[in-house]
Design an enzyme around this catalytic site. Sequence first.
Site, PDB file in Angstrom:
ATOM      1  N   LYS A 181       0.841  -1.204   0.000  1.00 43.45           N
ATOM      2  CA  LYS A 181       0.000   0.000   0.000  1.00 43.45           C
ATOM      3  C   LYS A 181       0.875   1.253   0.000  1.00 43.45           C
ATOM      4  CE  LYS A 181      -0.232  -0.502   5.007  1.00 43.45           C
ATOM      5  NZ  LYS A 181      -0.996  -1.117   6.111  1.00 43.45           N
ATOM      6  N   TYR A 235      15.287  31.089   6.121  1.00 43.27           N
ATOM      7  CA  TYR A 235      14.099  31.755   6.684  1.00 43.27           C
ATOM      8  C   TYR A 235      14.268  32.071   8.163  1.00 43.27           C
ATOM      9  CZ  TYR A 235      11.421  30.843   2.466  1.00 43.27           C
ATOM     10  OH  TYR A 235      10.972  30.833   1.181  1.00 43.27           O
TER      11      TYR A 235
HETATM   12  C1  LIG Z   1      -0.111  -1.975   6.772  1.00 39.47           C
HETATM   13  C2  LIG Z   1      -0.596  -3.283   7.198  1.00 39.47           C
HETATM   14  C3  LIG Z   1       0.285  -4.350   7.361  1.00 39.47           C
HETATM   15  C4  LIG Z   1       1.792  -4.190   7.324  1.00 39.47           C
HETATM   16  O1  LIG Z   1       2.222  -3.689   8.585  1.00 39.47           O
HETATM   17  P1  LIG Z   1       3.748  -3.366   8.927  1.00 39.47           P
HETATM   18  O2  LIG Z   1       3.703  -2.926  10.343  1.00 39.47           O
HETATM   19  O3  LIG Z   1       4.168  -2.272   8.010  1.00 39.47           O
HETATM   20  O4  LIG Z   1       4.526  -4.596   8.715  1.00 39.47           O
HETATM   21  C5  LIG Z   1      -0.242  -5.600   7.621  1.00 39.47           C
HETATM   22  N1  LIG Z   1      -1.588  -5.773   7.745  1.00 39.47           N
HETATM   23  C6  LIG Z   1      -2.460  -4.761   7.631  1.00 39.47           C
HETATM   24  C7  LIG Z   1      -3.914  -5.014   7.806  1.00 39.47           C
HETATM   25  C8  LIG Z   1      -2.000  -3.477   7.374  1.00 39.47           C
HETATM   26  O5  LIG Z   1      -2.864  -2.459   7.290  1.00 39.47           O
END
Ligand SMILES: *Cc1c(COP(=O)(O)O)cnc(C)c1O
Length: 344
Positions: free
Chosen positions: A39, A249
């Site tokens: 994602k 700045y």
């Molecule tokens: C983002 C996510 C993961 C991955 O988690 P990490 O802590 O980045 O390893 C796994 N399962 C779900 C449902 C997530 O939303």
Amino acid sequence: MPDVPPSTLRLGLDEAALAANWRVLDAMSGTARAGAAVKADCYGLRVVRCLPVLRDAGCRDFFVAHWSEVESVLAYIPASQVSVLHGVFDAAQAAYARAVGVRPVIDSLHQARVWSESGGGRCDLMIDSGINRLGIAPSEIADPLVQSLDIQVLMSHLACADEDSAMNARQLAAFRAVIPHVAHREASLANSAGIALGADYHCDLTRPGLALYGGVPRSEFADTIRQVAYPEAALLQVRDVAEGATVGYNAAFTAPAPMRVGVVSLGYADGIMRSWAGAHFVHGDRRLPMLGKLSMDMIVVDLAQAPDLHEGDWVSLPYLLPDAARQTALSQYELLTVLGNRFG
Ligand SMILES: *Cc1c(COP(=O)(O)O)cnc(C)c1O
């Protein structure tokens, strides 16, 4: 239109480290296999660069959050290997899921109804074992809407896997209590940190994200997970600053003596937030301390250790995630996902 000149910032990606991290996490998952959370454009490191590497390393279970993220991953893997964590809360999303062939993760009774009424089909199911974010409650699993789902992966998500919290065992127990009561093909509980909690947490499939991309959520990963992302930028200009003159700045830095400084082509619009102030870039093993406030597109550095540098020379921002998190008070997750889209 003529070709655009080469970018003055780039995100180095250690593909071998990314592949090695997936293999380490897959091995640490024991009899379970590791998937990959991809994602947010692979946590900011780009689907176009990371997906082929993860696929070629052997990964075949991929998780995105949004429907808008599906198309980019389907350039590299079959739809049957993709789950969409936000699920389907209306008919348009359900129609899209079916047309494309990816699995929605059903996150509520409402979603179960939407999916069934639109014709159903294979899906995943999220159980809320205590995080109170997405997922159906254990008390809802007897509902006929849930019992009639065609479930590939039955999953839940840990809230405190990066801590030694009693919550982990409570969530494991809550998830295990549900498992015999919902027909499914595979079960999945652990994110990156959860993999280190031991075999009880592995089930059939693990879902690492952060650690794939070089994050170290628990000390168990410190020696095995390798840095993947290397932000680099060119100097736009070098200049001499007189004693008593100020930089940037709000005139936040005053030169205590005549100085040679460089203007780095990187700023908070690229995700290098103002909380980096006081840190340094490097050129080889020479440190180039940041001076004053960071700007949107530029950061001024002290060239005392590297007076030979000039326009167009490249410098690197040390981006070992645990260290960078301590430096900036940003989480390792934020440090990855803020990296902006001006990086080449
Ligand atoms: C983002 C996510 C993961 C991955 O988690 P990490 O802590 O980045 O390893 C796994 N399962 C779900 C449902 C997530 O939303």
